[in-house]
Design a protein around this motif. Structure first.
Motif, PDB file in Angstrom:
ATOM      1  N   GLY A 151       0.457   9.512  -6.392  1.00 47.22           N
ATOM      2  CA  GLY A 151       1.832   9.279  -6.227  1.00 47.22           C
ATOM      3  C   GLY A 151       2.048   9.774  -4.669  1.00 47.22           C
ATOM      4  O   GLY A 151       3.427   9.928  -4.310  1.00 47.22           O
TER       5      GLY A 151
ATOM      6  N   ASP B 179      -0.928   4.559  -0.770  1.00 47.62           N
ATOM      7  CA  ASP B 179      -0.197   5.137  -1.877  1.00 47.62           C
ATOM      8  C   ASP B 179      -1.328   5.466  -2.992  1.00 47.62           C
ATOM      9  O   ASP B 179      -1.921   4.639  -3.607  1.00 47.62           O
TER      10      ASP B 179
ATOM     11  N   ALA C  71      -0.643   0.380   1.269  1.00 46.07           N
ATOM     12  CA  ALA C  71       0.897   0.047   1.498  1.00 46.07           C
ATOM     13  C   ALA C  71       1.161  -0.696   2.797  1.00 46.07           C
ATOM     14  O   ALA C  71       2.178  -1.555   3.060  1.00 46.07           O
TER      15      ALA C  71
ATOM     16  N   GLY D 131      -6.498   4.580  -4.476  1.00 45.45           N
ATOM     17  CA  GLY D 131      -5.093   4.019  -4.218  1.00 45.45           C
ATOM     18  C   GLY D 131      -4.826   2.562  -3.797  1.00 45.45           C
ATOM     19  O   GLY D 131      -5.822   1.653  -3.853  1.00 45.45           O
TER      20      GLY D 131
ATOM     21  N   ARG E 119       1.854   9.137  -0.462  1.00 43.64           N
ATOM     22  CA  ARG E 119       1.328   8.398   0.441  1.00 43.64           C
ATOM     23  C   ARG E 119       0.698   9.097   1.828  1.00 43.64           C
ATOM     24  O   ARG E 119       1.102   9.991   2.295  1.00 43.64           O
TER      25      ARG E 119
END
Ligand SMILES: [Zn+2]
Length: 111
Positions: A79, A75, A50, A47, A81
């Motif tokens: 999709g 993230d 963020a 990922g 977090r």
């Protein structure tokens, strides 16, 4: 206790069987449409960072590595977090992959 790895060396998430929305922690029903019995799925473990912070004073009594240590919000490519420890991660937007060096999810720069 909630375990977002489901006891496996893998980051997991729930997916609604009706509306297909996803979320990280196990729930009995979809928080969006209420459909019971969501499907637990495994993430690839990759990922994008963020948020990133360094913990200098950790809560007493909670298991954690020696301070200071890094925490990230990632993230996942699916999709969702999630939060985890981090090693060698330096910036928001960096691509990362999860590992389990101490049996605990820890993110590091993706190769
Ligand atoms: Zn739903």
């Amino acid at each position: 206790m909630t375990d977002w790895t489901a006891g496996e060396p893998q980051v997991c998430f729930d997916e609604c069987r009706s509306c297909a929305r996803r979320w990280p922690l196990p729930r009995a029903a979809c928080p969006h449409c209420g459909t019971p019995d969501p499907q637990r799925r495994g993430a690839a473990g990759t990922g994008t960072v963020a948020a990133l912070t360094v913990v200098h004073r950790a809560p007493e009594g909670a298991p954690h590595p020696p301070t200071p240590f890094a925490l990230v919000l990632v993230d996942l490519d699916e999709g969702v977090r999630v939060m985890g420890r981090a090693a060698g991660v330096s910036a928001v937007g960096e691509r990362v992959a999860v590992g389990f060096p101490d049996g605990v999810p820890s993110f590091a720069p993706a190769r």
